[in-house]
Design a protein around this motif. Sequence first.
Motif, PDB file in Angstrom:
ATOM      1  N   GLU A 161       9.317   8.528  13.941  1.00 48.42           N
ATOM      2  CA  GLU A 161      10.469   9.403  14.137  1.00 48.42           C
ATOM      3  C   GLU A 161      10.891  10.059  12.830  1.00 48.42           C
ATOM      4  N   SER A 162      11.417  11.268  12.931  1.00 45.42           N
ATOM      5  CA  SER A 162      11.812  12.016  11.739  1.00 45.42           C
ATOM      6  C   SER A 162      12.912  11.315  10.943  1.00 45.42           C
ATOM      7  N   LYS A 163      13.765  10.530  11.600  1.00 39.75           N
ATOM      8  CA  LYS A 163      14.832   9.841  10.870  1.00 39.75           C
ATOM      9  C   LYS A 163      14.287   8.709   9.992  1.00 39.75           C
ATOM     10  N   HIS A 164      13.024   8.285  10.205  1.00 38.22           N
ATOM     11  CA  HIS A 164      12.408   7.241   9.391  1.00 38.22           C
ATOM     12  C   HIS A 164      11.350   7.812   8.435  1.00 38.22           C
ATOM     13  N   PHE A 165      11.332   9.139   8.289  1.00 35.58           N
ATOM     14  CA  PHE A 165      10.395   9.809   7.379  1.00 35.58           C
ATOM     15  C   PHE A 165      10.681   9.412   5.935  1.00 35.58           C
ATOM     16  N   LEU A 166       9.630   9.032   5.193  1.00 40.24           N
ATOM     17  CA  LEU A 166       9.777   8.700   3.771  1.00 40.24           C
ATOM     18  C   LEU A 166       9.216   9.801   2.887  1.00 40.24           C
ATOM     19  N   CYS A 167       7.982  10.224   3.165  1.00 43.68           N
ATOM     20  CA  CYS A 167       7.389  11.277   2.341  1.00 43.68           C
ATOM     21  C   CYS A 167       6.118  11.807   2.982  1.00 43.68           C
ATOM     22  N   CYS A 168       5.644  12.889   2.406  1.00 46.06           N
ATOM     23  CA  CYS A 168       4.408  13.530   2.833  1.00 46.06           C
ATOM     24  C   CYS A 168       3.519  13.639   1.592  1.00 46.06           C
ATOM     25  N   VAL A 169       2.223  13.377   1.750  1.00 43.35           N
ATOM     26  CA  VAL A 169       1.271  13.422   0.648  1.00 43.35           C
ATOM     27  C   VAL A 169       0.170  14.394   1.040  1.00 43.35           C
ATOM     28  N   ARG A 170      -0.109  15.361   0.161  1.00 42.43           N
ATOM     29  CA  ARG A 170      -1.189  16.303   0.475  1.00 42.43           C
ATOM     30  C   ARG A 170      -1.946  16.686  -0.772  1.00 42.43           C
ATOM     31  N   ARG A 171      -3.201  17.047  -0.568  1.00 44.93           N
ATOM     32  CA  ARG A 171      -4.070  17.477  -1.655  1.00 44.93           C
ATOM     33  C   ARG A 171      -3.443  18.695  -2.336  1.00 44.93           C
ATOM     34  N   SER A 172      -3.450  18.706  -3.666  1.00 40.40           N
ATOM     35  CA  SER A 172      -2.841  19.797  -4.427  1.00 40.40           C
ATOM     36  C   SER A 172      -3.501  21.129  -4.123  1.00 40.40           C
ATOM     37  N   ASN A 173      -4.818  21.124  -4.022  1.00 47.84           N
ATOM     38  CA  ASN A 173      -5.564  22.345  -3.748  1.00 47.84           C
ATOM     39  C   ASN A 173      -6.775  21.939  -2.923  1.00 47.84           C
ATOM     40  N   ALA A 174      -6.923  22.502  -1.753  1.00 49.61           N
ATOM     41  CA  ALA A 174      -8.007  22.112  -0.850  1.00 49.61           C
ATOM     42  C   ALA A 174      -9.387  22.396  -1.431  1.00 49.61           C
ATOM     43  N   MET A 175      -9.478  23.286  -2.391  1.00 50.51           N
ATOM     44  CA  MET A 175     -10.774  23.670  -2.939  1.00 50.51           C
ATOM     45  C   MET A 175     -11.153  22.902  -4.209  1.00 50.51           C
ATOM     46  N   MET A 176     -10.302  22.002  -4.673  1.00 46.43           N
ATOM     47  CA  MET A 176     -10.587  21.279  -5.910  1.00 46.43           C
ATOM     48  C   MET A 176     -11.609  20.177  -5.685  1.00 46.43           C
ATOM     49  N   ILE A 177     -12.424  19.902  -6.699  1.00 48.64           N
ATOM     50  CA  ILE A 177     -13.398  18.809  -6.646  1.00 48.64           C
ATOM     51  C   ILE A 177     -12.674  17.477  -6.813  1.00 48.64           C
ATOM     52  N   LYS A 178     -11.731  17.418  -7.757  1.00 46.17           N
ATOM     53  CA  LYS A 178     -10.956  16.190  -7.963  1.00 46.17           C
ATOM     54  C   LYS A 178      -9.935  16.043  -6.837  1.00 46.17           C
ATOM     55  N   ASN A 179      -9.670  14.816  -6.450  1.00 42.92           N
ATOM     56  CA  ASN A 179      -8.741  14.519  -5.366  1.00 42.92           C
ATOM     57  C   ASN A 179      -7.319  14.379  -5.900  1.00 42.92           C
ATOM     58  N   ASN A 180      -6.748  15.439  -6.460  1.00 40.51           N
ATOM     59  CA  ASN A 180      -5.363  15.408  -6.914  1.00 40.51           C
ATOM     60  C   ASN A 180      -4.446  15.605  -5.718  1.00 40.51           C
ATOM     61  N   GLN A 181      -3.339  14.852  -5.699  1.00 43.94           N
ATOM     62  CA  GLN A 181      -2.417  14.885  -4.566  1.00 43.94           C
ATOM     63  C   GLN A 181      -1.000  15.162  -5.054  1.00 43.94           C
ATOM     64  N   ASP A 182      -0.189  15.751  -4.178  1.00 44.91           N
ATOM     65  CA  ASP A 182       1.230  15.965  -4.437  1.00 44.91           C
ATOM     66  C   ASP A 182       2.025  15.214  -3.382  1.00 44.91           C
ATOM     67  N   VAL A 183       3.190  14.684  -3.790  1.00 34.55           N
ATOM     68  CA  VAL A 183       4.054  13.919  -2.890  1.00 34.55           C
ATOM     69  C   VAL A 183       5.376  14.661  -2.763  1.00 34.55           C
ATOM     70  N   TYR A 184       5.807  14.837  -1.515  1.00 35.22           N
ATOM     71  CA  TYR A 184       7.053  15.526  -1.207  1.00 35.22           C
ATOM     72  C   TYR A 184       7.961  14.585  -0.426  1.00 35.22           C
ATOM     73  N   LEU A 185       9.171  14.378  -0.928  1.00 40.80           N
ATOM     74  CA  LEU A 185      10.131  13.505  -0.260  1.00 40.80           C
ATOM     75  C   LEU A 185      10.966  14.250   0.774  1.00 40.80           C
ATOM     76  N   GLY A 186      10.793  15.537   0.883  1.00 44.47           N
ATOM     77  CA  GLY A 186      11.515  16.314   1.878  1.00 44.47           C
ATOM     78  C   GLY A 186      12.712  17.051   1.324  1.00 44.47           C
ATOM     79  N   ASN A 187      12.858  17.083   0.015  1.00 44.42           N
ATOM     80  CA  ASN A 187      13.999  17.773  -0.579  1.00 44.42           C
ATOM     81  C   ASN A 187      13.625  19.154  -1.117  1.00 44.42           C
ATOM     82  N   GLY A 188      12.481  19.660  -0.734  1.00 43.21           N
ATOM     83  CA  GLY A 188      12.116  21.020  -1.119  1.00 43.21           C
ATOM     84  C   GLY A 188      10.920  21.128  -2.035  1.00 43.21           C
ATOM     85  N   GLY A 189      10.973  20.507  -3.201  1.00 38.76           N
ATOM     86  CA  GLY A 189       9.892  20.649  -4.173  1.00 38.76           C
ATOM     87  C   GLY A 189       9.016  19.423  -4.276  1.00 38.76           C
ATOM     88  N   ARG A 190       7.973  19.550  -5.092  1.00 42.41           N
ATOM     89  CA  ARG A 190       7.069  18.421  -5.327  1.00 42.41           C
ATOM     90  C   ARG A 190       7.802  17.370  -6.153  1.00 42.41           C
TER      91      ARG A 190
END
Length: 188
Positions: A93-122
């Motif tokens: 449920e959305s009320k129990h959402f903690l964060c979202c994690v996604r690859r920084s750039n889908a085309m990158m060779i390295k698996n760099n990720q960004d984490v978003y807590l839902g407040n707008g920015g990384r």
Amino acid sequence: MEIDQMVKVVEERFCMPYTMELRVKKRLLSFSKYHYQVFDATGNLLLQVDGGVWKFQKKRVMRDPAGLPVATLRSKTLSWKHEWVIHQGESSESKHFLCCVRRSNAMMIKNNQDVYLGNGGRDFHLSASLSSLSFKVKRGNTVIAEVRHNFTWESCKGKETFKVKVYPDVDYAFIIALLVIMNENDGP
């Protein structure tokens, strides 16, 4: 390493006032199931993470030593940036959402990720090594955790070992969730 404020994402009970040295063991239990175990420096079991390997949408449930659900990690289907969502307990449920994690750039060779807590920015960035499953977790320019992967012959048999250094006042359950996601994005 001084952190200017507590980094609490999963729960405050996972934030310790000292640097934690953790050991994570990942095992392939069967052809279709992975199991992670997290131990402190003295060998006490702190967390466990389970989940199937061959499902269209991956789901991992993190549990405390008593088996109670702490957080659930779900991959988003058909996401070109390998996006994962983390919720409290076994909720979706959305009320129990903690964060979202996604690859920084889908085309990158390295698996760099960004984490978003839902407040707008990384909010956090995971900077991966090109040659291994090791990475650092940063908030801004400050490193808040480091993960080192130890490749051994056992790695070829489905057993992986990670050393995790979590700095004071940083939620170690959150860092373990990021380790699982980084590792799963490189897996099947």
